[in-house]
Design a protein around this motif. Structure first.
Motif, short mmCIF file in Angstrom:
data_model
loop_
_atom_site.label_atom_id
_atom_site.label_comp_id
_atom_site.label_asym_id
_atom_site.label_seq_id
_atom_site.Cartn_x
_atom_site.Cartn_y
_atom_site.Cartn_z
N GLY B 233 0.81 -1.23 0.00
CA GLY B 233 0.00 0.00 0.00
C GLY B 233 0.83 1.27 0.00
O GLY B 233 0.57 2.21 -0.75
N MET B 234 1.87 1.27 0.83
CA MET B 234 2.70 2.46 0.96
C MET B 234 3.43 2.79 -0.34
O MET B 234 3.49 3.92 -0.77
CB MET B 234 3.70 2.21 2.09
CG MET B 234 4.28 3.44 2.68
SD MET B 234 3.04 4.39 3.52
CE MET B 234 3.68 4.40 5.15
N LYS B 235 4.00 1.74 -0.96
CA LYS B 235 4.74 1.95 -2.22
C LYS B 235 3.80 2.43 -3.34
O LYS B 235 4.17 3.27 -4.15
CB LYS B 235 5.43 0.64 -2.65
CG LYS B 235 6.66 0.32 -1.84
CD LYS B 235 7.91 0.97 -2.43
CE LYS B 235 9.15 0.70 -1.62
NZ LYS B 235 9.65 1.83 -0.85
N PHE B 237 1.01 4.03 -2.94
CA PHE B 237 0.59 5.40 -2.62
C PHE B 237 1.67 6.41 -3.03
O PHE B 237 1.40 7.42 -3.67
CB PHE B 237 0.34 5.48 -1.11
CG PHE B 237 -0.54 6.62 -0.71
CD1 PHE B 237 -1.91 6.52 -0.86
CD2 PHE B 237 -0.01 7.77 -0.17
CE1 PHE B 237 -2.73 7.57 -0.48
CE2 PHE B 237 -0.83 8.82 0.21
CZ PHE B 237 -2.19 8.73 0.05
#
Lengths: 78, 354
Positions: B233-235, B237
């Motif tokens: 998710g972080m990457k 985003f």
């Protein structure tokens, strides 16, 4: 922008931060529930408000509000 | 920069189909009620549609394409190009587009092939179909784009399961010979981020073994096999915030236009917080950026046409409108197109119940 404006903007975005609690040497993960969703919201806020993008790694390496502020302001002056 | 300007081709019709089975995220019992509320608020995804087990993307695609062809009163012999955009194909080989050509009863004089892209696939598919049509030899084409994502999801992975829904779209395109019919694309890739969205096992790099089917706990609330979809998710985003608005700005600069020249910006439906950030980066008003993800979730390469069909179909049928379509995600791959749609045929959503 100065660090006080930056802190104020963050306090507006995250309702659970008590007003005035964010100071330069405060570890921002300590003053409200830190989770991956809040990390995304913080990246989103910095992107839309200041038009700079911080990476997940940069955010992960920040502990205090002051460290976060200096990354954002250095990108602003690039 | 891969800018591509293609003339003499236009979109004639856009249709979409979803299964009749609805799964509501408020009933997702793997996580607490409070987590479900936060999830629905931040992702914006309240419910999704899932096919019945055994139904393939191609089944919905054939259903929708057949309906659209007959509503358009197209002669099937005139369709000489069929492109199937999907990551959920019937077989490892042959290409599913070949099976669809036969099931639709299209002529043997029909080019048919698959493009296995996901979130960016609709825009990439338009670039390929419009490009092939622009030569003028082929007059009519079908672009079928969508996925049955539910096969690849692990119910016990809260980071992926509640986000995706099954859907398929059919876009009919024609050669017009009119120089004023123009598509302009900005197409990009960064394969260094391939691990951000991945199903690790089942290809040649990692063949299926017993290990592939083992349930592994990665984090609290995240249990899946190596055959399930994984999202970082972080990457994702970070990538979206860095690249998507920039891609659109580059396209507008290339065209010497501004966001004011467009009626609608149709984004791939990833999740609300991410899409809203892109909207704010571009300083677009809410009314210019419609969403279908609330009722259908992230529908992969069907998301852009599905959003038009479910949110704008009255306008699309009656008005001449300028759009930017933008797809972004798995690959990493992302692309935008500037396109004018002048009173296209855009029927109400088709419901597939087989």
């Amino acid at each position: 922008m100065n660090i006080d404006d930056f802190a104020k903007r963050l306090e507006e975005e995250f309702e659970e931060i008590p007003s005035g609690a964010l100071k330069a040497d405060v570890k921002f993960r300590d003053i409200f529930e830190w989770n991956s969703m809040n990390a995304l919201l913080l990246m989103a806020l910095i992107s839309t408000e200041y038009d700079v993008n911080i990476s997940a790694d940069e955010l992960r390496n920040c502990n205090t509000l002051g460290e976060l502020y200096s990354i954002v302001s250095s990108k602003l002056s690039e | 920069m891969a800018f591509l300007q293609i003339k003499n081709v236009k979109i004639k019709a856009i249709a979409a189909a979803v299964p009749d089975q609805i799964f509501h995220n408020k009933d997702y019992e793997w996580i607490s009620e409070k987590e479900r509320e936060i999830l629905m608020e931040t992702t914006g995804i309240r419910e999704r549609r899932f096919t019945k087990p055994g139904t393939c993307t191609s089944d919905m695609g054939v259903f929708a394409a057949d309906k659209l062809i007959s509503e358009l009163e197209w002669n099937k012999n005139e369709i000489e190009l069929l492109v199937f955009i999907s990551q959920s194909r019937d077989y490892v080989l042959p290409n599913t587009a070949c099976l669809i050509q036969s099931r639709l009863g299209l002529s043997k004089n029909c080019m048919a092939f698959d493009i296995p892209l996901g979130c960016s696939g609709y825009v990439y598919g338009l670039s390929v179909v419009a490009s092939l049509l622009s030569h003028g030899n082929i007059k009519k084409a079908l672009l079928i784009a969508g996925d049955v994502a539910s096969y690849d999801l692990s119910y016990t992975d809260k980071s992926a399961y509640p986000l995706f829904g099954d859907a398929v779209s059919v876009t009919a395109l024609e050669y017009t010979g009119n120089n004023e019919d123009v598509f302009v694309f900005n197409l990009q890739t960064d394969g260094s981020g391939y691990e951000a969205i991945i199903i690790p096992d089942g290809g040649n790099r990692n063949n299926i073994t017993e290990e592939s089917l083992k349930q592994i706990q990665y984090e609290e609330g995240i249990i899946r096999t190596r055959r399930n979809i994984f999202l970082d998710g972080m990457k994702i985003f970070e990538f979206t915030l860095r690249e998507v608005a920039k891609n659109i700005k580059q396209l507008l600069a290339f065209l010497n236009k501004t966001t004011n020249d467009y009626d609608y910006f149709i984004f791939h439906q990833a999740n609300l917080i991410m899409n809203e950030t892109v909207r704010k980066q571009l300083k677009l008003t809410e009314d210019k950026v419609p969403y279908s993800l609330g009722n259908f979730g992230n529908t992969s390469s069907a998301s852009i046409p599905l959003t038009i069909v479910t949110q704008l179909n009255q306008k699309a049928n009656t008005e001449n409108l300028n759009y930017i379509f933008t797809g972004f995600g798995v690959g990493l791959s992302w692309a935008s197109v500037s396109v004018n749609l002048d009173k296209i045929y855009c029927p109400e959503i088709y419901i597939h119940n087989k």
